[in-house]
Design an enzyme around this catalytic site. Structure first.
Site, PDB file in Angstrom:
ATOM      1  N   SER A 107       7.150  -2.195  -4.997  1.00 39.80           N
ATOM      2  CA  SER A 107       7.806  -0.991  -5.486  1.00 39.80           C
ATOM      3  C   SER A 107       8.591  -0.353  -4.347  1.00 39.80           C
ATOM      4  O   SER A 107       8.311  -0.590  -3.173  1.00 39.80           O
ATOM      5  CB  SER A 107       6.766   0.007  -6.012  1.00 39.80           C
ATOM      6  N   HIS A 108       9.520   0.491  -4.705  1.00 37.29           N
ATOM      7  CA  HIS A 108      10.263   1.257  -3.705  1.00 37.29           C
ATOM      8  C   HIS A 108       9.399   2.347  -3.084  1.00 37.29           C
ATOM      9  O   HIS A 108       9.774   2.946  -2.089  1.00 37.29           O
ATOM     10  CB  HIS A 108      11.504   1.883  -4.356  1.00 37.29           C
TER      11      HIS A 108
END
Length: 136
Positions: free
Chosen positions: A13-14
């Site tokens: 994920s970011h």
């Protein structure tokens, strides 16, 4: 003792918090055991938003049990980063696959399926099938 090799799962994920929270949710819904190797690779090395090839490669190495690694991503540049690592050919463990699946539902399906002892193809299929889950 079983000699079935576990499939590893990496959640990219970011956001480090999002990746770890989804990993925690998936582990809990799979029974909370440690039989499934799940690692999160969120954000950048300095704790910012983004993706890091180094964090992804380290996470994949940490969950590699010899049965392959399923990598699920949240958004576009996470996909591009994983594709670049796969193209390099030596950055990720052999048998690593980028799985096209919704992030949360796919992660839960992948972890639950891996916890049942399924192989990489079945884990990938279960995660991808999460696209068909209806909520209403």
């Amino acid at each position: 003792m079983s000699d079935v090799k576990p499939v590893g799962i990496v959640l990219v994920s970011h956001s480090a918090q999002v990746a770890e929270s989804v990993a925690e949710l998936a582990r809990a819904l799979a029974g909370g055991g440690t039989a499934v190797r799940v690692a999160s690779a969120g954000g950048t090395e300095d704790g910012g938003l983004g993706t890091s090839a180094e964090l992804i490669a380290a996470a994949a190495a940490s969950v590699d049990g010899g049965a392959g690694v399923a990598v699920l991503t949240d958004l576009g540049s996470a996909v591009l980063t994983v594709k670049a690592l796969l193209a390099e050919g030596d950055e990720l463990p052999a048998g690593t696959r980028l799985v096209d699946a919704p992030f949360v539902e796919g992660a839960v399906a992948a972890v639950v399926t891996a916890a049942a002892g399924a192989d990489l193809a079945a884990v990938e299929e279960a995660a991808a099938d999460a696209y068909t889950y209806r909520k209403v």
